[in-house]
Design a protein around this motif. Structure first.
Motif, PDB file in Angstrom:
ATOM      1  N   ASP A 178      60.609 -11.013 -41.903  1.00  0.00           N
ATOM      2  CA  ASP A 178      61.990 -11.075 -42.361  1.00  0.00           C
ATOM      3  C   ASP A 178      62.500 -12.505 -42.241  1.00  0.00           C
ATOM      4  O   ASP A 178      62.432 -13.101 -41.161  1.00  0.00           O
ATOM      5  CB  ASP A 178      62.877 -10.131 -41.538  1.00  0.00           C
ATOM      6  CG  ASP A 178      62.504  -8.676 -41.731  1.00  0.00           C
ATOM      7  OD1 ASP A 178      61.876  -8.359 -42.759  1.00  0.00           O
ATOM      8  OD2 ASP A 178      62.816  -7.864 -40.843  1.00  0.00           O
ATOM      9  N   GLN A 183      69.819 -10.379 -44.700  1.00  0.00           N
ATOM     10  CA  GLN A 183      70.989  -9.589 -44.317  1.00  0.00           C
ATOM     11  C   GLN A 183      70.987  -8.330 -45.174  1.00  0.00           C
ATOM     12  O   GLN A 183      71.276  -8.371 -46.377  1.00  0.00           O
ATOM     13  CB  GLN A 183      72.266 -10.386 -44.551  1.00  0.00           C
ATOM     14  CG  GLN A 183      73.460  -9.870 -43.796  1.00  0.00           C
ATOM     15  CD  GLN A 183      74.473 -10.973 -43.574  1.00  0.00           C
ATOM     16  OE1 GLN A 183      74.984 -11.541 -44.526  1.00  0.00           O
ATOM     17  NE2 GLN A 183      74.758 -11.293 -42.321  1.00  0.00           N
ATOM     18  N   PRO A 210      73.312  -7.151 -39.087  1.00  0.00           N
ATOM     19  CA  PRO A 210      72.734  -8.199 -38.234  1.00  0.00           C
ATOM     20  C   PRO A 210      71.683  -9.052 -38.941  1.00  0.00           C
ATOM     21  O   PRO A 210      70.855  -8.546 -39.696  1.00  0.00           O
ATOM     22  CB  PRO A 210      72.109  -7.398 -37.081  1.00  0.00           C
ATOM     23  CG  PRO A 210      72.837  -6.105 -37.063  1.00  0.00           C
ATOM     24  CD  PRO A 210      73.167  -5.810 -38.487  1.00  0.00           C
ATOM     25  N   PRO A 212      68.357 -11.716 -38.537  1.00  0.00           N
ATOM     26  CA  PRO A 212      67.244 -11.807 -37.585  1.00  0.00           C
ATOM     27  C   PRO A 212      67.221 -13.131 -36.828  1.00  0.00           C
ATOM     28  O   PRO A 212      67.780 -14.133 -37.282  1.00  0.00           O
ATOM     29  CB  PRO A 212      66.014 -11.678 -38.494  1.00  0.00           C
ATOM     30  CG  PRO A 212      66.449 -12.229 -39.805  1.00  0.00           C
ATOM     31  CD  PRO A 212      67.911 -11.891 -39.931  1.00  0.00           C
ATOM     32  N   ASN A 224      61.497 -14.232 -36.208  1.00  0.00           N
ATOM     33  CA  ASN A 224      62.548 -13.286 -36.608  1.00  0.00           C
ATOM     34  C   ASN A 224      62.171 -11.844 -36.270  1.00  0.00           C
ATOM     35  O   ASN A 224      62.260 -10.938 -37.107  1.00  0.00           O
ATOM     36  CB  ASN A 224      62.847 -13.437 -38.099  1.00  0.00           C
ATOM     37  CG  ASN A 224      63.481 -14.773 -38.422  1.00  0.00           C
ATOM     38  OD1 ASN A 224      64.046 -15.426 -37.550  1.00  0.00           O
ATOM     39  ND2 ASN A 224      63.389 -15.196 -39.661  1.00  0.00           N
ATOM     40  N   ARG A 227      67.074  -8.844 -33.839  1.00  0.00           N
ATOM     41  CA  ARG A 227      68.287  -8.898 -34.656  1.00  0.00           C
ATOM     42  C   ARG A 227      69.503  -9.218 -33.793  1.00  0.00           C
ATOM     43  O   ARG A 227      69.609  -8.784 -32.640  1.00  0.00           O
ATOM     44  CB  ARG A 227      68.525  -7.563 -35.370  1.00  0.00           C
ATOM     45  CG  ARG A 227      67.491  -7.226 -36.427  1.00  0.00           C
ATOM     46  CD  ARG A 227      67.873  -7.785 -37.772  1.00  0.00           C
ATOM     47  NE  ARG A 227      66.787  -7.648 -38.745  1.00  0.00           N
ATOM     48  CZ  ARG A 227      66.922  -7.939 -40.036  1.00  0.00           C
ATOM     49  NH1 ARG A 227      68.089  -8.362 -40.499  1.00  0.00           N
ATOM     50  NH2 ARG A 227      65.903  -7.828 -40.862  1.00  0.00           N
TER      51      ARG A 227
END
Length: 297
Positions: A178, A183, A210, A212, A224, A227
């Motif tokens: 991620d 988002q 949230p 990352p 990442n 979160r």
């Protein structure tokens, strides 16, 4: 010499008097920044981060597609649905490696270097729902919801260097994860109401799921992998217009983050907000009130 063909196709088809279907598809190319091409061209390597550019870098390539549908109801309400997908390759990241018997060793006396390369890629997809309404002459607004997922192999042009600097070993250099702007959910609501005596009130609400960040999970740490908290904010603007002869004067008061929500922007790898120094920039702005005047002749 480098050359690219960049075809783009856009089609909009009216389905009825109050509805429309559209599709856009295209190849997009972006030349690398000159820093990535020519920085440190004399191969000077000193202590610290001194990457070497590569004049033969390839342009970044993006393949994007968007499909949308729009329909109005009684000329007062509008629904717009958009589905999108973007595939980007040849993005810039640095790679640090050791040369053995390489010509650079003869030039600069070094046995390794950090260089900008076309090694990163990203993929994003999502959907946006937009609902606009004008039920009366005095009231209008919109509500939008966006779902988006973005993954890739680097969130910045120095991702691999930062990973090595923190002494992490990735399971695989080509692993996708991620990205920092992944988002998933965004909600925005906007309402504007016109009041008597040339005055208006505008209310805006934003919610973001949230983002990352990288949490230390030992030697093998995927970027990442954790979160932050969700963020939200409500803003309000009040304004009133006065006309004095040929001059229009608008007084306004704007309040950002009306409810003084404490939104967290970043944590360090130990999940400490603001890091060991408690950096206040780890929090978004708290309530802020602005008074102003605009004069138009």
């Amino acid at each position: 010499i480098k050359h690219q063909i960049s075809p783009r196709v856009g089609i909009a088809l009216p389905i009825s008097d109050d509805s429309e279907f559209r599709i856009n598809y295209g190849y997009f190319f972006q030349l690398p920044q000159f820093d990535y091409l020519y920085t440190n061209a004399d191969y000077t390597v000193v202590q610290g981060f001194t990457p070497i550019g590569d004049p033969d870098l390839e342009p970044a390539k993006t393949i994007a597609i968007e499909v949308g549908f729009k329909k109005s109801f009684n000329e007062k309400y509008l629904l717009d649905v958009t589905i999108f997908q973007k595939d980007v390759s040849n993005l810039i990241d640095v790679n640090t490696y050791i040369h053995q018997g390489h010509y650079l060793e003869e030039i600069s006396g070094i046995s390794g270097l950090t260089q900008y390369l076309n090694v990163a890629k990203s993929y994003s997809m999502g959907m946006e729902l937009l609902f606009k309404f004008i039920p009366t002459e005095k009231l209008n607004g919109y509500l939008s919801y966006t779902y988006m997922h973005a993954e890739g192999t680097a969130s910045s042009d120095v991702q691999q260097f930062e990973t090595l600097q923190q002494q992490y070993n990735l399971p695989n250099k080509a692993i996708s994860y991620d990205l920092s702007w992944d988002q998933r959910h965004t909600i925005i609501g906007n309402i504007e109401y016109t009041m008597p005596y040339s005055s208006r009130i505008n209310l805006i609400y934003r919610y973001n799921s949230p983002l990352p960040y990288t949490k230390d999970r030992g030697i093998i740490t995927v970027p990442n992998n954790a979160r932050l908290n969700a963020t939200s904010s409500t803003d309000i603007v009040l304004d009133k217009v006065f006309s004095v002869r040929s001059t229009e004067i608008k007084l306004y008061v704007q309040t950002m983050n009306l409810f003084n929500t404490r939104n967290i922007l970043w944590k360090d790898r130990h999940s400490i907000i603001g890091g060991s120094l408690s950096d206040p920039s780890a929090y978004d702005q708290q309530r802020r009130v602005t008074l102003g005047v605009n004069i138009a002749y």
